[in-house]
Scaffold this motif. Sequence first.
Motif, PDB file in Angstrom:
ATOM      1  N   VAL A 234    -100.518 -19.043   7.156  1.00 58.13           N
ATOM      2  CA  VAL A 234    -100.026 -20.065   6.226  1.00 58.13           C
ATOM      3  C   VAL A 234    -100.234 -21.423   6.906  1.00 58.13           C
ATOM      4  CG1 VAL A 234     -98.077 -20.569   4.960  1.00 58.13           C
ATOM      5  CG2 VAL A 234     -98.391 -18.363   5.429  1.00 58.13           C
ATOM      6  N   GLN A 235    -100.897 -22.322   6.053  1.00 58.77           N
ATOM      7  CA  GLN A 235    -101.157 -23.624   6.500  1.00 58.77           C
ATOM      8  C   GLN A 235    -100.783 -24.332   5.255  1.00 58.77           C
ATOM      9  OE1 GLN A 235    -102.363 -24.152   9.326  1.00 58.77           O
ATOM     10  NE2 GLN A 235    -102.703 -22.044   9.978  1.00 58.77           N
ATOM     11  N   PHE A 236    -100.490 -25.952   5.639  1.00 58.74           N
ATOM     12  CA  PHE A 236    -100.084 -26.668   4.734  1.00 58.74           C
ATOM     13  C   PHE A 236    -101.252 -26.705   3.612  1.00 58.74           C
ATOM     14  CE2 PHE A 236     -99.181 -30.948   3.147  1.00 58.74           C
ATOM     15  CZ  PHE A 236     -97.882 -30.847   2.714  1.00 58.74           C
ATOM     16  N   PRO A 237    -101.086 -26.658   2.460  1.00 57.80           N
ATOM     17  CA  PRO A 237    -102.138 -26.384   1.537  1.00 57.80           C
ATOM     18  C   PRO A 237    -102.585 -27.785   1.328  1.00 57.80           C
ATOM     19  CG  PRO A 237    -100.083 -26.295   0.235  1.00 57.80           C
ATOM     20  CD  PRO A 237     -99.783 -26.247   1.869  1.00 57.80           C
ATOM     21  N   VAL A 242    -103.593 -27.355  -4.048  1.00 59.75           N
ATOM     22  CA  VAL A 242    -102.367 -27.745  -4.913  1.00 59.75           C
ATOM     23  C   VAL A 242    -102.809 -28.288  -6.226  1.00 59.75           C
ATOM     24  CG1 VAL A 242    -100.601 -29.371  -4.960  1.00 59.75           C
ATOM     25  CG2 VAL A 242    -101.145 -28.506  -2.942  1.00 59.75           C
ATOM     26  N   ARG A 258     -97.934 -33.807  -4.283  1.00 59.62           N
ATOM     27  CA  ARG A 258     -98.231 -32.961  -3.194  1.00 59.62           C
ATOM     28  C   ARG A 258     -97.274 -31.897  -2.942  1.00 59.62           C
ATOM     29  NH1 ARG A 258    -102.221 -33.619   1.123  1.00 59.62           N
ATOM     30  NH2 ARG A 258    -102.523 -31.810   2.065  1.00 59.62           N
ATOM     31  N   ILE A 259     -96.078 -32.441  -2.778  1.00 58.42           N
ATOM     32  CA  ILE A 259     -95.050 -31.477  -2.488  1.00 58.42           C
ATOM     33  C   ILE A 259     -93.548 -32.124  -2.939  1.00 58.42           C
ATOM     34  CG2 ILE A 259     -94.588 -33.005  -0.215  1.00 58.42           C
ATOM     35  CD1 ILE A 259     -94.106 -30.673   1.471  1.00 58.42           C
ATOM     36  N   ILE A 296     -91.969 -27.419  -1.290  1.00 57.86           N
ATOM     37  CA  ILE A 296     -92.710 -26.638  -2.241  1.00 57.86           C
ATOM     38  C   ILE A 296     -93.893 -27.185  -2.759  1.00 57.86           C
ATOM     39  CG2 ILE A 296     -90.602 -25.129  -2.651  1.00 57.86           C
ATOM     40  CD1 ILE A 296     -90.731 -26.225  -5.589  1.00 57.86           C
ATOM     41  N   THR A 297     -94.844 -26.617  -3.244  1.00 55.34           N
ATOM     42  CA  THR A 297     -95.893 -27.195  -4.010  1.00 55.34           C
ATOM     43  C   THR A 297     -95.539 -27.160  -5.425  1.00 55.34           C
ATOM     44  OG1 THR A 297     -96.905 -24.952  -4.642  1.00 55.34           O
ATOM     45  CG2 THR A 297     -97.664 -25.962  -2.560  1.00 55.34           C
ATOM     46  N   VAL A 301     -94.640 -22.798  -4.782  1.00 54.70           N
ATOM     47  CA  VAL A 301     -94.932 -22.105  -3.412  1.00 54.70           C
ATOM     48  C   VAL A 301     -94.168 -22.738  -2.296  1.00 54.70           C
ATOM     49  CG1 VAL A 301     -96.839 -21.141  -1.872  1.00 54.70           C
ATOM     50  CG2 VAL A 301     -96.827 -20.927  -4.200  1.00 54.70           C
ATOM     51  N   SER A 303     -94.287 -24.403   0.954  1.00 44.66           N
ATOM     52  CA  SER A 303     -95.383 -24.789   1.730  1.00 44.66           C
ATOM     53  C   SER A 303     -95.168 -25.513   2.982  1.00 44.66           C
ATOM     54  CB  SER A 303     -96.429 -25.960   0.919  1.00 44.66           C
ATOM     55  OG  SER A 303     -95.670 -26.958   0.607  1.00 44.66           O
ATOM     56  N   ASN A 420     -92.266 -16.194  -1.136  1.00 43.03           N
ATOM     57  CA  ASN A 420     -93.658 -16.339  -1.765  1.00 43.03           C
ATOM     58  C   ASN A 420     -94.355 -15.107  -2.349  1.00 43.03           C
ATOM     59  OD1 ASN A 420     -93.425 -19.137  -1.084  1.00 43.03           O
ATOM     60  ND2 ASN A 420     -94.525 -19.090   0.717  1.00 43.03           N
TER      61      ASN A 420
END
Length: 427
Positions: A234-237, A242, A258-259, A296-297, A301, A303, A420
């Motif tokens: 799991v990486q920062f998207p 996004v 973005r977040i 979250i995105t 999700v 993130s 998630n």
Amino acid sequence: MPNAYPSVFPWTTTVLQSSTMTSKIAASSQQWCDFRSDSTELFSHEHPADDLSDTFSTFLEADKRIPDLELEIKELKDKCHSLEIEVKELKADHRQLEVKVQNLEGKLRESDSNAAQQLFRLENVKQKAGLVKFYTGFPDYDMLMIFYDKVLKDDAEVMRLWKGKDCKDDFDGVKCGRPSKLSLLEQFFMTLVRLRLGLPELDLANRFGMSQSSVSRITLTWINLMYHNFKAIVQFPSWNVVNKYMPEIFKKDYPNTRIIIDATELVIECPSSLSHQLATFSNYKNRNTVKVLVGITPSSVISFVSQTYEGSISDRKLVEQSGLLQMLEPGDEVMADKGFLIQDLLAPLGVRLNVPPLLQSNSQMPPEDVAVTKKIAQLRVHVERAIGRVKEFHILQKVLPSSIWDSINEVIFVCCMLTNFSPPLVS
């Protein structure tokens, strides 16, 4: 001679004594005759001869029966001895039966316990709709098995059981300790139950038939295993990811989001150190807490999950120390509550902050600010709902004991990632 008294002379003494003895003999003879006469009369009148004969006959018959009676007595004694031996044997049999009964009762209790434990197994839970989600948080059994088989199984087969914060985190293929009573899949299931329901370790020990210490080691091992695997995959998207899943409701007014971030606090056991008590005391909760930044995105999700910080930390400091700023790129937009006064931190990065407008003192909010506040509130609420999902893992709703402080970051991160797997909050 008249008026004369007999004289006693030496030669007359013998004569007198002899006369006296003669009298005594005569009297004795008379008594003997009387005795004989009485005896004759007694036997001849009160006890006839035939009665006496019967008495002698009875005595003779009794004498004849004595050997028979002695034989009968001997037989009774022998029978009594045999009965005593039989009683001893019966007592011994009784003791053996008591031991057998106790053994059977023990086996029955063990069987009942095992049967009760067998009822609480993933194999049985998966057969009932809704129970998989209730006990594990996964929406269904298939999703759970995909995660186990594809992500965890290979590492689980070579992992070491957790022995404390000083043990090595690597998995070198050497298993130590006695084999667990549970299969790897059941260990995974038990860990999910621990997180989802927040059941005490003693409760799980009874449900799964093992010691409390074994439950603690197994669950902490699996939590760390999931943590390392989630961190790896799991990486920062990226912005492209996004934007690909951007909901329509965001595209209209905030397409560069973005977040969406918010902070949450978790109550902990009061530390023994006074300095730690002061540092972790939250004025908002009025309790000792740890604080986490969650992002979250737009598609809901999770993130980003920061490390835990002391409950007294401000939202601004939390963002500064969390590492989020290093992940943002120019052109990104961050949505947050109005308490996050971080515009000056984002501006140098070319990042915009979208928060509800602040109400100026002694003035009414303009209509356009009201509209902006309403729009942001409708979108920002999804991060609160996502955090609410995380806290459906009831281990986070309870007071976190000091025994899991060493793994508190892993526990929180794993719970966030497990949410998630649920359906998205925003379509």
